[in-house]
Write a protein that holds these residues in place. Sequence first.
Motif, mmCIF file in Angstrom:
data_model
loop_
_atom_site.group_PDB
_atom_site.id
_atom_site.type_symbol
_atom_site.label_atom_id
_atom_site.label_comp_id
_atom_site.label_asym_id
_atom_site.label_seq_id
_atom_site.Cartn_x
_atom_site.Cartn_y
_atom_site.Cartn_z
ATOM 1 N N PRO A 7 0.820 -1.213 0.000
ATOM 2 C CA PRO A 7 0.000 0.000 0.000
ATOM 3 C C PRO A 7 0.856 1.266 0.000
ATOM 4 C CG PRO A 7 -0.307 -1.253 2.037
ATOM 5 C CD PRO A 7 0.702 -1.969 1.217
ATOM 6 N N GLU A 8 0.286 2.324 -0.508
ATOM 7 C CA GLU A 8 0.963 3.624 -0.523
ATOM 8 C C GLU A 8 0.046 4.681 0.063
ATOM 9 O OE1 GLU A 8 2.207 4.667 -4.468
ATOM 10 O OE2 GLU A 8 4.052 3.513 -4.264
ATOM 11 N N LYS A 9 0.679 5.732 0.553
ATOM 12 C CA LYS A 9 -0.041 6.908 1.036
ATOM 13 C C LYS A 9 0.672 8.139 0.512
ATOM 14 C CE LYS A 9 -1.707 5.119 5.426
ATOM 15 N NZ LYS A 9 -1.737 5.339 6.866
ATOM 16 N N MET A 10 -0.016 9.278 0.566
ATOM 17 C CA MET A 10 0.602 10.542 0.175
ATOM 18 C C MET A 10 0.969 11.312 1.444
ATOM 19 S SD MET A 10 0.716 10.786 -3.107
ATOM 20 C CE MET A 10 0.806 12.472 -3.566
ATOM 21 N N CYS A 11 2.158 11.852 1.444
ATOM 22 C CA CYS A 11 2.608 12.655 2.577
ATOM 23 C C CYS A 11 1.997 14.059 2.445
ATOM 24 C CB CYS A 11 4.130 12.730 2.575
ATOM 25 S SG CYS A 11 4.800 13.738 3.905
ATOM 26 N N PRO A 17 4.338 10.282 -2.716
ATOM 27 C CA PRO A 17 3.853 8.991 -2.227
ATOM 28 C C PRO A 17 4.932 8.250 -1.443
ATOM 29 C CG PRO A 17 4.251 8.903 -4.586
ATOM 30 C CD PRO A 17 4.511 10.305 -4.156
ATOM 31 N N PHE A 18 4.528 7.533 -0.436
ATOM 32 C CA PHE A 18 5.461 6.677 0.298
ATOM 33 C C PHE A 18 4.797 5.339 0.538
ATOM 34 C CE2 PHE A 18 3.093 8.926 3.531
ATOM 35 C CZ PHE A 18 2.903 8.027 4.560
ATOM 36 N N SER A 19 5.615 4.308 0.616
ATOM 37 C CA SER A 19 5.126 2.934 0.688
ATOM 38 C C SER A 19 5.182 2.381 2.099
ATOM 39 C CB SER A 19 5.965 2.036 -0.217
ATOM 40 O OG SER A 19 5.849 2.440 -1.539
ATOM 41 N N TRP A 20 4.392 1.354 2.282
ATOM 42 C CA TRP A 20 4.360 0.606 3.534
ATOM 43 C C TRP A 20 5.748 0.066 3.842
ATOM 44 C CZ3 TRP A 20 5.467 -4.484 4.732
ATOM 45 C CH2 TRP A 20 4.911 -4.992 5.906
ATOM 46 N N ARG A 21 6.112 0.075 5.127
ATOM 47 C CA ARG A 21 7.379 -0.497 5.581
ATOM 48 C C ARG A 21 7.099 -1.475 6.720
ATOM 49 N NH1 ARG A 21 10.847 5.006 6.174
ATOM 50 N NH2 ARG A 21 10.659 5.663 4.016
ATOM 51 N N LYS A 22 7.985 -2.424 6.856
ATOM 52 C CA LYS A 22 7.824 -3.446 7.890
ATOM 53 C C LYS A 22 7.700 -2.829 9.282
ATOM 54 C CE LYS A 22 8.036 -7.727 9.427
ATOM 55 N NZ LYS A 22 6.924 -8.631 9.291
ATOM 56 N N TYR A 33 3.068 10.709 7.843
ATOM 57 C CA TYR A 33 4.206 11.383 7.228
ATOM 58 C C TYR A 33 5.240 10.374 6.751
ATOM 59 C CZ TYR A 33 1.946 15.079 9.801
ATOM 60 O OH TYR A 33 1.012 15.934 10.288
ATOM 61 N N CYS A 34 5.937 10.709 5.694
ATOM 62 C CA CYS A 34 6.896 9.772 5.102
ATOM 63 C C CYS A 34 8.209 9.702 5.871
ATOM 64 C CB CYS A 34 7.153 10.144 3.644
ATOM 65 S SG CYS A 34 7.948 11.740 3.422
ATOM 66 N N SER A 35 8.512 10.727 6.659
ATOM 67 C CA SER A 35 9.790 10.760 7.365
ATOM 68 C C SER A 35 9.691 11.617 8.622
ATOM 69 C CB SER A 35 10.865 11.329 6.440
ATOM 70 O OG SER A 35 10.560 12.674 6.125
ATOM 71 N N GLU A 36 10.716 11.531 9.424
ATOM 72 C CA GLU A 36 10.793 12.383 10.621
ATOM 73 C C GLU A 36 10.879 13.858 10.231
ATOM 74 O OE1 GLU A 36 10.845 12.125 14.118
ATOM 75 O OE2 GLU A 36 9.877 10.251 13.577
ATOM 76 N N LYS A 37 11.587 14.150 9.200
ATOM 77 C CA LYS A 37 11.717 15.537 8.727
ATOM 78 C C LYS A 37 10.351 16.127 8.386
ATOM 79 C CE LYS A 37 13.921 18.320 5.191
ATOM 80 N NZ LYS A 37 14.685 18.324 3.967
ATOM 81 N N CYS A 38 9.548 15.394 7.669
ATOM 82 C CA CYS A 38 8.202 15.869 7.338
ATOM 83 C C CYS A 38 7.318 15.970 8.585
ATOM 84 C CB CYS A 38 7.562 14.944 6.309
ATOM 85 S SG CYS A 38 8.164 15.219 4.649
#
Length: 42
Positions: A7-11, A17-22, A33-38
């Motif tokens: 699955p993907e989501k939009m930041c 777009p960013f993808s699912w991670r384990k 959010y896709c990252s800590e920075k965001c």
Amino acid sequence: MKKQHIPEKMCPVCERPFSWRKKWEKNWHEVKYCSEKCRRNK
């Protein structure tokens, strides 16, 4: 999870777009959010 079904989501911050991670397996529905920075720049 198979790579073709990831699955993907939009930041909302960077609008990319960013993808699912384990590491998000148990709380994917809460990830926004896709990252800590965001996350810090919300």
